[in-house]
Scaffold this motif. Structure first.
Motif, mmCIF file in Angstrom:
data_model
loop_
_atom_site.group_PDB
_atom_site.id
_atom_site.type_symbol
_atom_site.label_atom_id
_atom_site.label_comp_id
_atom_site.label_asym_id
_atom_site.label_seq_id
_atom_site.Cartn_x
_atom_site.Cartn_y
_atom_site.Cartn_z
ATOM 1 N N ARG A 13 -1.989 84.559 -6.013
ATOM 2 C CA ARG A 13 -0.772 85.031 -6.660
ATOM 3 C C ARG A 13 -0.175 84.011 -7.617
ATOM 4 O O ARG A 13 0.244 84.340 -8.708
ATOM 5 N N LEU A 14 -0.121 82.775 -7.197
ATOM 6 C CA LEU A 14 0.620 81.759 -7.943
ATOM 7 C C LEU A 14 -0.272 80.916 -8.843
ATOM 8 O O LEU A 14 -1.398 80.572 -8.479
ATOM 9 N N GLU A 15 0.266 80.564 -9.985
ATOM 10 C CA GLU A 15 -0.452 79.688 -10.904
ATOM 11 C C GLU A 15 -0.778 78.352 -10.247
ATOM 12 O O GLU A 15 -1.867 77.808 -10.438
ATOM 13 N N SER A 16 0.140 77.846 -9.452
ATOM 14 C CA SER A 16 -0.089 76.563 -8.776
ATOM 15 C C SER A 16 -1.280 76.631 -7.817
ATOM 16 O O SER A 16 -1.995 75.638 -7.636
ATOM 17 N N GLU A 17 -1.527 77.800 -7.219
ATOM 18 C CA GLU A 17 -2.691 77.958 -6.340
ATOM 19 C C GLU A 17 -3.985 77.861 -7.149
ATOM 20 O O GLU A 17 -4.955 77.233 -6.708
ATOM 21 N N PHE A 18 -4.001 78.475 -8.337
ATOM 22 C CA PHE A 18 -5.169 78.373 -9.210
ATOM 23 C C PHE A 18 -5.369 76.931 -9.664
ATOM 24 O O PHE A 18 -6.493 76.439 -9.729
ATOM 25 N N GLU A 19 -4.279 76.247 -10.009
ATOM 26 C CA GLU A 19 -4.372 74.850 -10.440
ATOM 27 C C GLU A 19 -4.983 73.990 -9.339
ATOM 28 O O GLU A 19 -5.877 73.178 -9.602
ATOM 29 N N ASP A 20 -4.502 74.152 -8.107
ATOM 30 C CA ASP A 20 -5.040 73.384 -6.974
ATOM 31 C C ASP A 20 -6.511 73.708 -6.741
ATOM 32 O O ASP A 20 -7.326 72.814 -6.480
ATOM 33 N N HIS A 21 -6.856 74.984 -6.839
ATOM 34 C CA HIS A 21 -8.241 75.406 -6.640
ATOM 35 C C HIS A 21 -9.156 74.811 -7.712
ATOM 36 O O HIS A 21 -10.249 74.312 -7.411
ATOM 37 N N LEU A 22 -8.713 74.837 -8.965
ATOM 38 C CA LEU A 22 -9.498 74.259 -10.048
ATOM 39 C C LEU A 22 -9.635 72.750 -9.872
ATOM 40 O O LEU A 22 -10.720 72.188 -10.053
ATOM 41 N N TYR A 23 -8.557 72.090 -9.505
ATOM 42 C CA TYR A 23 -8.595 70.643 -9.285
ATOM 43 C C TYR A 23 -9.604 70.303 -8.185
ATOM 44 O O TYR A 23 -10.447 69.411 -8.359
ATOM 45 N N ASP A 24 -9.549 71.015 -7.059
ATOM 46 C CA ASP A 24 -10.487 70.777 -5.954
ATOM 47 C C ASP A 24 -11.929 71.033 -6.394
ATOM 48 O O ASP A 24 -12.836 70.266 -6.069
ATOM 49 N N PHE A 25 -12.136 72.114 -7.138
ATOM 50 C CA PHE A 25 -13.465 72.453 -7.645
ATOM 51 C C PHE A 25 -14.002 71.329 -8.534
ATOM 52 O O PHE A 25 -15.149 70.892 -8.385
ATOM 53 N N MET A 26 -13.172 70.865 -9.468
ATOM 54 C CA MET A 26 -13.596 69.803 -10.381
ATOM 55 C C MET A 26 -13.887 68.504 -9.624
ATOM 56 O O MET A 26 -14.854 67.815 -9.931
ATOM 57 N N MET A 27 -13.069 68.195 -8.645
ATOM 58 C CA MET A 27 -13.290 66.980 -7.854
ATOM 59 C C MET A 27 -14.629 67.048 -7.121
ATOM 60 O O MET A 27 -15.374 66.069 -7.079
ATOM 61 N N LYS A 28 -14.948 68.199 -6.553
ATOM 62 C CA LYS A 28 -16.219 68.360 -5.837
ATOM 63 C C LYS A 28 -17.404 68.286 -6.791
ATOM 64 O O LYS A 28 -18.407 67.637 -6.505
ATOM 65 N N LYS A 29 -17.305 68.972 -7.908
ATOM 66 C CA LYS A 29 -18.411 69.016 -8.859
ATOM 67 C C LYS A 29 -18.654 67.677 -9.547
ATOM 68 O O LYS A 29 -19.774 67.368 -9.933
ATOM 69 N N MET A 30 -17.609 66.896 -9.697
ATOM 70 C CA MET A 30 -17.730 65.673 -10.474
ATOM 71 C C MET A 30 -17.590 64.411 -9.627
ATOM 72 O O MET A 30 -17.446 63.327 -10.175
ATOM 73 N N ARG A 31 -17.665 64.546 -8.327
ATOM 74 C CA ARG A 31 -17.412 63.382 -7.468
ATOM 75 C C ARG A 31 -18.405 62.250 -7.663
ATOM 76 O O ARG A 31 -18.083 61.095 -7.447
ATOM 77 N N ARG A 32 -19.619 62.561 -8.074
ATOM 78 C CA ARG A 32 -20.613 61.503 -8.291
ATOM 79 C C ARG A 32 -20.453 60.821 -9.647
ATOM 80 O O ARG A 32 -20.995 59.749 -9.869
ATOM 81 N N SER A 33 -19.757 61.454 -10.513
ATOM 82 C CA SER A 33 -19.533 60.839 -11.825
ATOM 83 C C SER A 33 -18.373 59.848 -11.707
ATOM 84 O O SER A 33 -17.643 59.827 -10.736
ATOM 85 N N ARG A 34 -18.228 59.074 -12.699
ATOM 86 C CA ARG A 34 -17.125 58.104 -12.713
ATOM 87 C C ARG A 34 -15.931 58.643 -13.510
ATOM 88 O O ARG A 34 -15.052 57.886 -13.887
ATOM 89 N N LEU A 35 -15.934 59.935 -13.744
ATOM 90 C CA LEU A 35 -14.852 60.535 -14.502
ATOM 91 C C LEU A 35 -13.599 60.662 -13.657
ATOM 92 O O LEU A 35 -13.649 61.048 -12.496
#
Length: 133
Positions: A13-35
């Motif tokens: 429902r909330l934009e903040s929920e999508f933001e948190d979900h995207l942040y978690d997704f990006m952290m998981k996908k990019m955890r091996r990178s130094r980004l």
């Protein structure tokens, strides 16, 4: 930017929920990178300031919106353009990422805004629409 095409959020429902979900997704996908990935990142110049939803390694700025009507889309486009003005000297992309179940309507309207903008300015506006599951 390609990694955004892999993101497939569930309905929220909330934009903040999508933001948190995207942040978690990006952290998981990019955890091996130094980004470095940051959320709610403050940008400013001598005249304006803004708070960008997600920043990847100080080089890609993402503003996320969900379930937008035409007025929301116009406001979001204005918000991203403001961020581009603030970041103009950095020459980094600002992406407007929209989560909306009505892909066709939002995509067409966003395309119209972007086409009109890109005809008038040198800097390109990037827009992506994602459909929740």
């Amino acid at each position: 930017i390609n990694i955004l095409s892999l993101w497939s959020p569930k309905k929220m429902r909330l934009e903040s929920e999508f933001e948190d979900h995207l942040y978690d997704f990006m952290m998981k996908k990019m955890r091996r990178s130094r980004l470095k990935i940051e959320n709610q990142y403050i940008i400013k110049d001598e005249f304006e300031y803004g708070r960008v939803d997600l920043v990847i390694h100080d080089s890609i700025f993402i503003e996320l919106k969900n379930n937008v009507n035409n007025k929301d889309l116009e406001n979001a486009t204005g918000q991203v353009l403001k961020y581009q003005r603030i970041l103009e000297k950095s020459n980094v992309p600002v992406i407007l990422l929209i989560v909306d179940k009505n892909y066709e309507r939002v995509h067409n309207k966003l395309h119209t805004f972007i086409t009109d903008y890109n005809k008038k300015h040198f800097q390109k506006l990037l827009g992506i629409v994602v459909v929740p599951k």
